[in-house]
Scaffold this active site. Structure first.
Site, PDB file in Angstrom:
ATOM      1  CG  ASP A  30      -2.248   0.751   1.048  1.00 32.18           C
ATOM      2  OD1 ASP A  30      -2.155   1.905   0.856  1.00 32.18           O
ATOM      3  OD2 ASP A  30      -3.426   0.449   1.215  1.00 32.18           O
ATOM      4  CE  LYS A  35      -4.883   2.036   4.600  1.00 35.93           C
ATOM      5  NZ  LYS A  35      -6.137   1.805   2.881  1.00 35.93           N
ATOM      6  CG  PHE A 152     -19.483 -12.504  -4.001  1.00 37.77           C
ATOM      7  CD1 PHE A 152     -19.857 -12.196  -4.882  1.00 37.77           C
ATOM      8  CD2 PHE A 152     -18.295 -13.594  -4.900  1.00 37.77           C
ATOM      9  CE1 PHE A 152     -20.274 -12.417  -6.527  1.00 37.77           C
ATOM     10  CE2 PHE A 152     -18.540 -13.698  -6.009  1.00 37.77           C
ATOM     11  CZ  PHE A 152     -19.449 -13.081  -6.774  1.00 37.77           C
ATOM     12  NE  ARG A 154     -22.661 -12.653   4.560  1.00 39.50           N
ATOM     13  CZ  ARG A 154     -23.554 -13.024   5.810  1.00 39.50           C
ATOM     14  NH1 ARG A 154     -24.609 -13.265   5.899  1.00 39.50           N
ATOM     15  NH2 ARG A 154     -22.622 -13.894   5.810  1.00 39.50           N
ATOM     16  CG  ASN A 208     -23.177  -6.601  -4.302  1.00 41.99           C
ATOM     17  OD1 ASN A 208     -23.208  -7.575  -3.671  1.00 41.99           O
ATOM     18  ND2 ASN A 208     -22.057  -5.808  -4.187  1.00 41.99           N
ATOM     19  CD  GLN A 251     -34.230  -9.427   7.030  1.00 38.45           C
ATOM     20  OE1 GLN A 251     -32.961  -9.061   6.265  1.00 38.45           O
ATOM     21  NE2 GLN A 251     -34.616 -10.455   6.853  1.00 38.45           N
ATOM     22  CB  CYS A 260     -20.929  -2.935  -1.470  1.00 44.96           C
ATOM     23  SG  CYS A 260     -19.595  -3.323  -1.324  1.00 44.96           S
ATOM     24  CE  LYS A 320     -23.810  -5.287   7.581  1.00 44.35           C
ATOM     25  NZ  LYS A 320     -23.152  -6.386   6.484  1.00 44.35           N
TER      26      LYS A 320
END
Length: 431
Positions: A30, A35, A152, A154, A208, A251, A260, A320
């Site tokens: 990076d 970081k 993929f 979450r 998505n 929901q 995303c 979330k």
């Protein structure tokens, strides 16, 4: 095979952990020195449950290294994963400047065969662009392959998704690249899809966008449920038992956010427009999501008369639970509107913080606890379904409020119980 991960954000750090956990030697590259220094100490620069412990484990074992030296890193690795960001431009299309820079760096610094794998979410056709950028930057004609291997993950459950994926998608026209990637993933017990690069790129966007569509559909349906005094959660339960539908992403609430869904839906729409194709359903999905937070604010405004000089307690900021990601978070849009209407906003989130160096939210009082946030509140608005909020003793806490108004943007609380202890309770489609 030694693996180089370029970009150590959410996707890059998780990908590095996965391969280290699978027994491979991994290096993270990076340009952000701060970081990299944190990662060398086994510390993450974002919140993701369980990931920091695994990063630290492999840093301490020596299986996972981090560097800012791109020349040595690119020359010393034959398999390179591109995990840099692809933010949206103002028009909603994908900005590939970081992908292009990495591709050009690889081309310029490569010293032999390289397998370059795009893990970042990119528009259809990007694999071909990456190949062209690498070729144009080469000082000598070294062979290489470019493959697509979308993630993929979450947020909040990245470790689970990374270590126990439901599928691995590999997009390549090269038998050599396919064989190498299958070897890297040999320890994973899940379906493997070997397809063309364009198909792999579209699978990611289509997945998505479909999940975002389910969310917006339920949010639309919740408004109808309010009119009929029907509980949308019970409707979702009944729908979800159909295996063709399934229970996930049914929901109702304030809408989707994060890094995303908003970006991927928008970029897919813009990709289609570039081909003179209009994706009508997804355009409506974006519109439904844009206005969804105002639905609950309208209910709160109707109850309070107006927001001027009212004390509003906002519980939750992250889009979330189990993440500190506030990108496109519905709570931010609600806070912005409340401040415009002269409300006194008091905010609590157990992990997430307001944007740094932003004057837009200077009037918000950031609190250290729920109790501090709800002190003398005229209304509580729950924006993020952190488990801790549901475990609170609201019957005892209600004495802290000025008015017992509770607006549940995630349908987290038991409506009947909240009303039974004296609250005016309003969710989204859960009367």
């Amino acid at each position: 095979m030694n693996i180089l991960i370029i970009g150590t954000g959410y996707v890059g750090a998780t990908t590095a952990m996965v391969f280290a956990e699978s027994g491979w030697q991994v290096t993270g590259l990076d340009v952000d020195a701060d970081k990299i220094e944190r990662l060398r100490q086994g510390r993450l620069h974002f919140h993701e449950p369980g990931l920091e412990d695994l990063i630290a484990k492999h840093v301490h074992s020596g299986r996972l290294l981090f560097t800012t030296d791109k020349e040595t890193a690119i020359a010393g690795h034959d398999v390179i994963f591109i995990c840099v960001g692809t933010p949206s431009r103002p028009d909603g299309s994908a900005d590939l400047r970081y992908i292009q820079q990495v591709a050009e760096d690889i081309g310029y610094l490569m010293n032999g065969y390289k397998l370059v794998v795009t893990k970042s979410t990119v528009p259809v056709g990007t694999q071909e662009q990456v190949k062209a950028w690498i070729e144009a930057a080469q000082r000598q004609p070294h062979p290489f392959d470019v493959a697509s291997n979308p993630e993929f993950l979450r947020e909040g459950k990245a470790v689970e998704d990374a270590l126990q994926p439901d599928r691995i998608v590999i997009g390549t026209d090269s038998a050599k690249a396919s064989e190498q990637l299958l070897t890297l993933y040999q320890s994973f017990q899940c379906p493997r899809i070997i397809t063309t690069p364009r198909t792999a790129e579209l699978i990611k966007y289509a997945s998505n966008a479909f999940l975002a569509t389910k969310i917006s559909y339920m949010n639309e349906l919740a408004k109808l449920c309010d009119e009929f005094k029907v509980n949308v959660n019970e409707v979702a339960d009944g729908m979800g038992l159909d295996p063709r539908i399934g229970p996930s992403f049914l929901q109702a609430g304030l809408g989707y956010g994060g890094s995303c869904f908003p970006k991927d839906v928008s970029e897919l729409v813009m990709t289609a427009r570039a081909q003179a194709v209009q994706l009508h359903i997804l355009e409506q999905v974006m519109e439904v999501n844009r206005i969804q937070p105002t639905y609950l604010l309208d209910k709160a405004r109707s109850r309070l008369g107006d927001f001027a000089n009212k004390n509003i307690a906002m519980l939750g900021l992250a889009f979330k639970p189990n993440t500190d990601d506030i990108r496109e978070a519905p709570a931010l849009r609600m806070i912005h509107q409340l401040l415009l209407e002269q409300a006194n906003v008091r905010l609590f989130d157990p992990v997430a913080t307001l944007p740094a160096h932003s004057s837009s939210y200077e009037a918000v009082t950031v609190c250290a606890s729920v109790e501090e946030a709800i002190q003398n509140a005229d209304a509580v608005i729950l924006c993020t379904e952190w488990a801790a909020f549901g475990q609170l003793d609201w019957e005892n806490l209600k004495g802290l409020l000025n008015q017992l108004n509770f607006f549940d943007g995630r349908n987290m609380m038991d409506a009947r119980w909240m009303r039974g202890i004296g609250f005016y309770y309003q969710g989204i489609g859960n009367d």
